[in-house]
Scaffold this motif. Structure first.
Motif, PDB file in Angstrom:
ATOM      1  N   MET A  57       0.908  -0.948  -0.419  1.00 47.33           N
ATOM      2  CA  MET A  57       0.552   0.176  -0.030  1.00 47.33           C
ATOM      3  C   MET A  57       1.199   1.600  -0.225  1.00 47.33           C
ATOM      4  SD  MET A  57      -2.442   1.475   2.993  1.00 47.33           S
ATOM      5  CE  MET A  57      -3.827   1.703   2.743  1.00 47.33           C
ATOM      6  N   ARG A  58       0.748   2.039  -0.516  1.00 55.98           N
ATOM      7  CA  ARG A  58       1.272   3.220  -0.688  1.00 55.98           C
ATOM      8  C   ARG A  58       0.765   4.874   0.118  1.00 55.98           C
ATOM      9  NH1 ARG A  58       6.132   4.015  -2.983  1.00 55.98           N
ATOM     10  NH2 ARG A  58       5.933   2.208  -4.264  1.00 55.98           N
ATOM     11  N   ALA A  59       1.045   4.965   0.699  1.00 57.19           N
ATOM     12  CA  ALA A  59       0.312   6.233   1.420  1.00 57.19           C
ATOM     13  C   ALA A  59       0.750   7.497   0.641  1.00 57.19           C
ATOM     14  CB  ALA A  59       1.043   6.499   2.957  1.00 57.19           C
ATOM     15  N   ALA A  60      -0.089   8.409   1.102  1.00 58.03           N
ATOM     16  CA  ALA A  60      -0.061   9.457  -0.541  1.00 58.03           C
ATOM     17  C   ALA A  60       0.640  10.440  -0.292  1.00 58.03           C
ATOM     18  CB  ALA A  60      -1.728  11.077   0.442  1.00 58.03           C
TER      19      ALA A  60
ATOM     20  N   GLY B  83       4.321   8.709  -1.150  1.00 58.47           N
ATOM     21  CA  GLY B  83       4.461   8.518  -1.840  1.00 58.47           C
ATOM     22  C   GLY B  83       5.070   7.195  -1.010  1.00 58.47           C
ATOM     23  N   THR B  84       4.672   6.960   0.366  1.00 55.96           N
ATOM     24  CA  THR B  84       5.245   6.777   1.361  1.00 55.96           C
ATOM     25  C   THR B  84       4.833   5.350   0.902  1.00 55.96           C
ATOM     26  OG1 THR B  84       5.838   7.968   3.478  1.00 55.96           O
ATOM     27  CG2 THR B  84       6.408   5.434   4.190  1.00 55.96           C
ATOM     28  N   LEU B  85       6.216   3.737   1.572  1.00 53.84           N
ATOM     29  CA  LEU B  85       4.989   2.373   0.721  1.00 53.84           C
ATOM     30  C   LEU B  85       5.321   1.503   2.003  1.00 53.84           C
ATOM     31  CD1 LEU B  85       4.921   0.363  -1.899  1.00 53.84           C
ATOM     32  CD2 LEU B  85       7.139  -0.626  -1.313  1.00 53.84           C
ATOM     33  N   LEU B  86       3.591   1.138   2.552  1.00 50.01           N
ATOM     34  CA  LEU B  86       3.514   0.872   3.793  1.00 50.01           C
ATOM     35  C   LEU B  86       3.149  -0.778   3.390  1.00 50.01           C
ATOM     36  CD1 LEU B  86       1.564   3.820   4.763  1.00 50.01           C
ATOM     37  CD2 LEU B  86       3.734   3.359   5.454  1.00 50.01           C
ATOM     38  N   GLN B  87       3.321  -1.318   4.581  1.00 48.53           N
ATOM     39  CA  GLN B  87       3.335  -3.258   4.698  1.00 48.53           C
ATOM     40  C   GLN B  87       2.230  -2.678   5.634  1.00 48.53           C
ATOM     41  OE1 GLN B  87       3.345  -7.017   4.450  1.00 48.53           O
ATOM     42  NE2 GLN B  87       5.299  -5.806   4.008  1.00 48.53           N
ATOM     43  N   VAL B  88       0.467  -3.463   5.839  1.00 50.21           N
ATOM     44  CA  VAL B  88      -0.050  -3.470   7.054  1.00 50.21           C
ATOM     45  C   VAL B  88      -0.037  -4.950   7.705  1.00 50.21           C
ATOM     46  CG1 VAL B  88      -2.000  -2.546   7.726  1.00 50.21           C
ATOM     47  CG2 VAL B  88      -0.887  -1.778   5.902  1.00 50.21           C
ATOM     48  N   LYS B  89       0.318  -5.176   8.790  1.00 45.93           N
ATOM     49  CA  LYS B  89      -0.161  -6.200   9.379  1.00 45.93           C
ATOM     50  C   LYS B  89      -0.797  -6.019  10.524  1.00 45.93           C
ATOM     51  CE  LYS B  89       3.142  -8.437   7.558  1.00 45.93           C
ATOM     52  NZ  LYS B  89       3.056  -9.465   6.505  1.00 45.93           N
ATOM     53  N   CYS B  90      -2.285  -7.003  10.447  1.00 44.59           N
ATOM     54  CA  CYS B  90      -3.308  -6.660  11.769  1.00 44.59           C
ATOM     55  C   CYS B  90      -3.324  -8.219  12.671  1.00 44.59           C
ATOM     56  CB  CYS B  90      -4.095  -6.636  10.665  1.00 44.59           C
ATOM     57  SG  CYS B  90      -5.735  -5.990  11.571  1.00 44.59           S
TER      58      CYS B  90
ATOM     59  N   CYS C 292       5.950   0.123   8.991  1.00 40.41           N
ATOM     60  CA  CYS C 292       4.873  -1.259   8.611  1.00 40.41           C
ATOM     61  C   CYS C 292       4.070  -0.764   9.761  1.00 40.41           C
ATOM     62  CB  CYS C 292       5.486  -2.340   8.865  1.00 40.41           C
ATOM     63  SG  CYS C 292       4.507  -3.671   9.257  1.00 40.41           S
ATOM     64  N   VAL C 293       2.650  -0.616   9.763  1.00 35.36           N
ATOM     65  CA  VAL C 293       1.348  -0.080   9.838  1.00 35.36           C
ATOM     66  C   VAL C 293       0.832  -1.824  11.213  1.00 35.36           C
ATOM     67  CG1 VAL C 293      -0.592   0.750  10.486  1.00 35.36           C
ATOM     68  CG2 VAL C 293       0.812   1.731   8.886  1.00 35.36           C
ATOM     69  N   PHE C 294       1.568  -1.549  12.027  1.00 33.71           N
ATOM     70  CA  PHE C 294       0.822  -3.149  12.566  1.00 33.71           C
ATOM     71  C   PHE C 294      -0.170  -2.731  13.668  1.00 33.71           C
ATOM     72  CE2 PHE C 294       4.919  -3.580  12.757  1.00 33.71           C
ATOM     73  CZ  PHE C 294       5.611  -4.729  12.275  1.00 33.71           C
ATOM     74  N   VAL C 295      -1.448  -2.939  13.497  1.00 30.34           N
ATOM     75  CA  VAL C 295      -2.583  -2.594  14.240  1.00 30.34           C
ATOM     76  C   VAL C 295      -3.241  -4.321  15.109  1.00 30.34           C
ATOM     77  CG1 VAL C 295      -5.312  -2.092  13.168  1.00 30.34           C
ATOM     78  CG2 VAL C 295      -3.860  -1.738  11.431  1.00 30.34           C
ATOM     79  N   ILE C 296      -4.225  -3.837  15.837  1.00 29.29           N
ATOM     80  CA  ILE C 296      -4.470  -4.906  17.062  1.00 29.29           C
ATOM     81  C   ILE C 296      -5.788  -4.977  16.590  1.00 29.29           C
ATOM     82  CG2 ILE C 296      -4.523  -5.248  18.741  1.00 29.29           C
ATOM     83  CD1 ILE C 296      -1.946  -4.375  19.194  1.00 29.29           C
ATOM     84  N   LEU C 297      -6.695  -5.380  16.516  1.00 28.60           N
ATOM     85  CA  LEU C 297      -8.234  -5.426  16.644  1.00 28.60           C
ATOM     86  C   LEU C 297      -9.248  -6.024  17.982  1.00 28.60           C
ATOM     87  CD1 LEU C 297      -9.242  -5.061  12.596  1.00 28.60           C
ATOM     88  CD2 LEU C 297      -8.632  -3.280  13.840  1.00 28.60           C
ATOM     89  N   ASP C 298     -10.488  -5.089  18.365  1.00 26.27           N
ATOM     90  CA  ASP C 298     -10.734  -6.400  19.757  1.00 26.27           C
ATOM     91  C   ASP C 298     -11.895  -6.812  18.849  1.00 26.27           C
ATOM     92  OD1 ASP C 298     -13.321  -6.541  20.802  1.00 26.27           O
ATOM     93  OD2 ASP C 298     -12.025  -5.525  22.647  1.00 26.27           O
ATOM     94  N   SER C 299     -11.243  -8.563  19.564  1.00 21.68           N
ATOM     95  CA  SER C 299     -11.849  -9.141  18.797  1.00 21.68           C
ATOM     96  C   SER C 299     -13.642  -9.693  19.028  1.00 21.68           C
ATOM     97  CB  SER C 299     -11.499 -10.738  19.287  1.00 21.68           C
ATOM     98  OG  SER C 299     -11.689 -10.857  21.002  1.00 21.68           O
ATOM     99  N   VAL C 300     -13.946  -9.004  19.661  1.00 24.84           N
ATOM    100  CA  VAL C 300     -15.491  -8.719  20.445  1.00 24.84           C
ATOM    101  C   VAL C 300     -15.919  -7.549  19.075  1.00 24.84           C
ATOM    102  CG1 VAL C 300     -17.262  -8.439  21.919  1.00 24.84           C
ATOM    103  CG2 VAL C 300     -15.247  -9.626  22.379  1.00 24.84           C
TER     104      VAL C 300
END
Length: 102
Positions: free
Chosen positions: A1-4, A6-13, A37-45
């Motif tokens: 994914m490329r940010a606005a 121009g930064t190339l991002l890897q996303v892990k969730c 890298c964008v590390f995302v933590i989501l609530d399972s509920v």
């Protein structure tokens, strides 16, 4: 994914149970061809964004552990929760983007 910008991002969730103490690991990093890298933590509920940080590739590379089993490098949720030098909190930006999709 490329940010606005121009930064190339890897996303892990990861989806994590609230209050869970289990060790959770993000999917492997098999290429270092990204700027951050964008590390995302989501609530399972609720699937709400609990935490999201953008981490420069050099910090990710320094923290990741190589695993021959998965033919890549791994980062744990615990490492993300503990924090990285140079990390930027992007949780509110993700929440806003998600809210704008409604």
């Amino acid at each position: 994914m490329r940010a606005a910008d121009g930064t190339l991002l890897q996303v892990k969730c990861r989806v994590i149970e609230p209050g869970s103490r289990r060790t959770a690991v993000y999917s492997p990093i098999r290429s270092w061809n990204f700027d951050a890298c964008v590390f995302v933590i989501l609530d399972s509920v609720t699937y709400e964004v609990e935490q999201a940080v953008e981490v420069p590739v050099d910090q990710v590379r320094a923290a990741a552990r190589e695993s021959s089993w998965v033919a890549g490098h791994r980062v744990t949720v615990g490492q993300v929760r503990a924090g990285f030098d140079g990390a930027v909190d992007v949780a509110d930006r993700l929440r806003e983007a998600y809210g704008a999709m409604d």
